[in-house]
Design a protein around this motif. Sequence first.
Motif, PDB file in Angstrom:
ATOM      1  N   ARG A 169       1.053  -1.248  -0.055  1.00 31.27           N
ATOM      2  CA  ARG A 169       0.107   0.018   0.055  1.00 31.27           C
ATOM      3  C   ARG A 169       0.850   1.305  -0.031  1.00 31.27           C
ATOM      4  O   ARG A 169       1.588   1.546   0.913  1.00 31.27           O
ATOM      5  CB  ARG A 169      -0.900   0.121   1.145  1.00 31.27           C
ATOM      6  CG  ARG A 169      -1.982   1.203   1.262  1.00 31.27           C
ATOM      7  CD  ARG A 169      -2.571   1.297   2.484  1.00 31.27           C
ATOM      8  NE  ARG A 169      -4.013   2.151   2.393  1.00 31.27           N
ATOM      9  CZ  ARG A 169      -4.168   3.062   3.373  1.00 31.27           C
ATOM     10  NH1 ARG A 169      -3.594   2.984   4.543  1.00 31.27           N
ATOM     11  NH2 ARG A 169      -5.327   3.522   3.242  1.00 31.27           N
ATOM     12  N   ILE A 182      -7.831   9.593  -9.628  1.00 31.16           N
ATOM     13  CA  ILE A 182      -8.932   9.842  -8.971  1.00 31.16           C
ATOM     14  C   ILE A 182      -9.492  11.268  -9.084  1.00 31.16           C
ATOM     15  O   ILE A 182      -8.707  12.251  -8.908  1.00 31.16           O
ATOM     16  CB  ILE A 182      -8.889   9.330  -7.420  1.00 31.16           C
ATOM     17  CG1 ILE A 182     -10.246   9.553  -6.695  1.00 31.16           C
ATOM     18  CG2 ILE A 182      -8.009  10.221  -6.822  1.00 31.16           C
ATOM     19  CD1 ILE A 182     -10.483   8.635  -5.748  1.00 31.16           C
ATOM     20  N   GLY A 229     -13.642  12.483  -5.600  1.00 26.78           N
ATOM     21  CA  GLY A 229     -13.079  11.199  -4.895  1.00 26.78           C
ATOM     22  C   GLY A 229     -14.046  10.014  -5.724  1.00 26.78           C
ATOM     23  O   GLY A 229     -13.963   8.830  -5.131  1.00 26.78           O
ATOM     24  N   ALA A 282     -12.861   6.778 -10.442  1.00 29.39           N
ATOM     25  CA  ALA A 282     -11.406   6.488 -10.789  1.00 29.39           C
ATOM     26  C   ALA A 282     -11.090   6.048 -12.057  1.00 29.39           C
ATOM     27  O   ALA A 282     -12.012   5.331 -12.601  1.00 29.39           O
ATOM     28  CB  ALA A 282     -10.900   5.740  -9.528  1.00 29.39           C
ATOM     29  N   THR A 312      -6.050  -0.529  -6.420  1.00 32.23           N
ATOM     30  CA  THR A 312      -7.280   0.415  -5.896  1.00 32.23           C
ATOM     31  C   THR A 312      -6.789   1.853  -5.475  1.00 32.23           C
ATOM     32  O   THR A 312      -5.831   1.836  -4.652  1.00 32.23           O
ATOM     33  CB  THR A 312      -7.930  -0.254  -5.112  1.00 32.23           C
ATOM     34  OG1 THR A 312      -8.380  -1.380  -5.439  1.00 32.23           O
ATOM     35  CG2 THR A 312      -9.193   0.667  -4.687  1.00 32.23           C
ATOM     36  N   SER A 351      -7.472   5.547  -3.790  1.00 30.76           N
ATOM     37  CA  SER A 351      -8.344   6.264  -2.855  1.00 30.76           C
ATOM     38  C   SER A 351      -7.959   7.502  -2.229  1.00 30.76           C
ATOM     39  O   SER A 351      -6.474   7.667  -2.665  1.00 30.76           O
ATOM     40  CB  SER A 351      -8.899   5.106  -1.705  1.00 30.76           C
ATOM     41  OG  SER A 351      -7.689   4.720  -1.204  1.00 30.76           O
ATOM     42  N   ARG A 352      -8.519   8.191  -1.671  1.00 34.45           N
ATOM     43  CA  ARG A 352      -8.213   9.670  -1.104  1.00 34.45           C
ATOM     44  C   ARG A 352      -8.915   9.774   0.180  1.00 34.45           C
ATOM     45  O   ARG A 352     -10.029   9.322   0.359  1.00 34.45           O
ATOM     46  CB  ARG A 352      -8.504  10.562  -2.166  1.00 34.45           C
ATOM     47  CG  ARG A 352      -9.747  10.967  -2.576  1.00 34.45           C
ATOM     48  CD  ARG A 352      -9.790  11.934  -3.531  1.00 34.45           C
ATOM     49  NE  ARG A 352      -9.141  13.083  -3.281  1.00 34.45           N
ATOM     50  CZ  ARG A 352      -8.873  14.267  -4.410  1.00 34.45           C
ATOM     51  NH1 ARG A 352      -8.872  13.826  -5.633  1.00 34.45           N
ATOM     52  NH2 ARG A 352      -8.030  15.267  -3.819  1.00 34.45           N
ATOM     53  N   ASP A 353      -8.331  10.405   1.045  1.00 33.84           N
ATOM     54  CA  ASP A 353      -8.715  10.780   2.289  1.00 33.84           C
ATOM     55  C   ASP A 353      -8.398  12.447   2.324  1.00 33.84           C
ATOM     56  O   ASP A 353      -7.529  12.711   2.677  1.00 33.84           O
ATOM     57  CB  ASP A 353      -8.246   9.847   3.405  1.00 33.84           C
ATOM     58  CG  ASP A 353      -8.871  10.359   4.870  1.00 33.84           C
ATOM     59  OD1 ASP A 353      -9.466  11.334   4.939  1.00 33.84           O
ATOM     60  OD2 ASP A 353      -8.675   9.517   5.856  1.00 33.84           O
ATOM     61  N   ILE A 396      -3.658  10.450  -0.504  1.00 32.88           N
ATOM     62  CA  ILE A 396      -4.073   9.508  -1.202  1.00 32.88           C
ATOM     63  C   ILE A 396      -3.390   8.220  -1.092  1.00 32.88           C
ATOM     64  O   ILE A 396      -2.198   8.389  -0.685  1.00 32.88           O
ATOM     65  CB  ILE A 396      -3.996  10.151  -2.860  1.00 32.88           C
ATOM     66  CG1 ILE A 396      -2.817  10.085  -3.369  1.00 32.88           C
ATOM     67  CG2 ILE A 396      -4.896  11.453  -3.006  1.00 32.88           C
ATOM     68  CD1 ILE A 396      -2.524  10.123  -4.883  1.00 32.88           C
ATOM     69  N   TYR A 397      -3.911   7.052  -1.621  1.00 32.84           N
ATOM     70  CA  TYR A 397      -3.319   5.786  -1.448  1.00 32.84           C
ATOM     71  C   TYR A 397      -3.365   4.847  -2.756  1.00 32.84           C
ATOM     72  O   TYR A 397      -4.293   5.214  -3.478  1.00 32.84           O
ATOM     73  CB  TYR A 397      -4.209   5.201  -0.185  1.00 32.84           C
ATOM     74  CG  TYR A 397      -4.230   5.781   1.015  1.00 32.84           C
ATOM     75  CD1 TYR A 397      -5.301   6.655   1.145  1.00 32.84           C
ATOM     76  CD2 TYR A 397      -3.264   6.055   1.893  1.00 32.84           C
ATOM     77  CE1 TYR A 397      -5.334   7.216   2.376  1.00 32.84           C
ATOM     78  CE2 TYR A 397      -3.356   6.828   2.949  1.00 32.84           C
ATOM     79  CZ  TYR A 397      -4.457   7.570   3.240  1.00 32.84           C
ATOM     80  OH  TYR A 397      -4.406   8.361   4.350  1.00 32.84           O
ATOM     81  N   GLN A 409      -3.360   0.859  -3.191  1.00 34.90           N
ATOM     82  CA  GLN A 409      -3.500  -0.464  -2.560  1.00 34.90           C
ATOM     83  C   GLN A 409      -3.139  -1.334  -3.978  1.00 34.90           C
ATOM     84  O   GLN A 409      -3.989  -1.273  -4.836  1.00 34.90           O
ATOM     85  CB  GLN A 409      -4.831  -0.842  -2.109  1.00 34.90           C
ATOM     86  CG  GLN A 409      -4.945  -2.398  -1.501  1.00 34.90           C
ATOM     87  CD  GLN A 409      -3.783  -2.615  -0.459  1.00 34.90           C
ATOM     88  OE1 GLN A 409      -3.673  -1.717   0.247  1.00 34.90           O
ATOM     89  NE2 GLN A 409      -3.294  -3.633  -0.428  1.00 34.90           N
TER      90      GLN A 409
END
Length: 118
Positions: free
Chosen positions: A19, A51, A55, A58, A69, A71-73, A79-80, A82
């Motif tokens: 990750r 993305i 959000g 994607a 995958t 993703s964002r926070d 962001i990440y 995986q």
Amino acid sequence: QVQLVESGGGLVQPGGSLRLSCAASVRTLWRYAMGWFRQAPGKEREFVAGIRSSGGSADYADSVKGRFTISRDNAKNSIYLQMNSLKPEDTAVYYCAAGNPGGAFNYWGKGTQVTVSS
């Protein structure tokens, strides 16, 4: 000016997972579209995943669909990525990027190395 710092790279066996994280220096990350790119030795940098600022949607390169995958926070300005079922051909330096919606990615991190090998 947006500064981006990637982390989470390393050495992993084929079939393993990693990750990646990307931390931004701004509290307004929600304004930006974000993406992951990679560059393998002797090859050009290529798009991996992106993305939208909201959000909600994607996009992925065909080579990673179903395995990676993004993703964002926005609350954590991060962001990440995986990455599952990793393959040797995923070996590369992975870069995080930010850009204005509909525009080019114009802010880049320095990258994190991912090596997939037994």
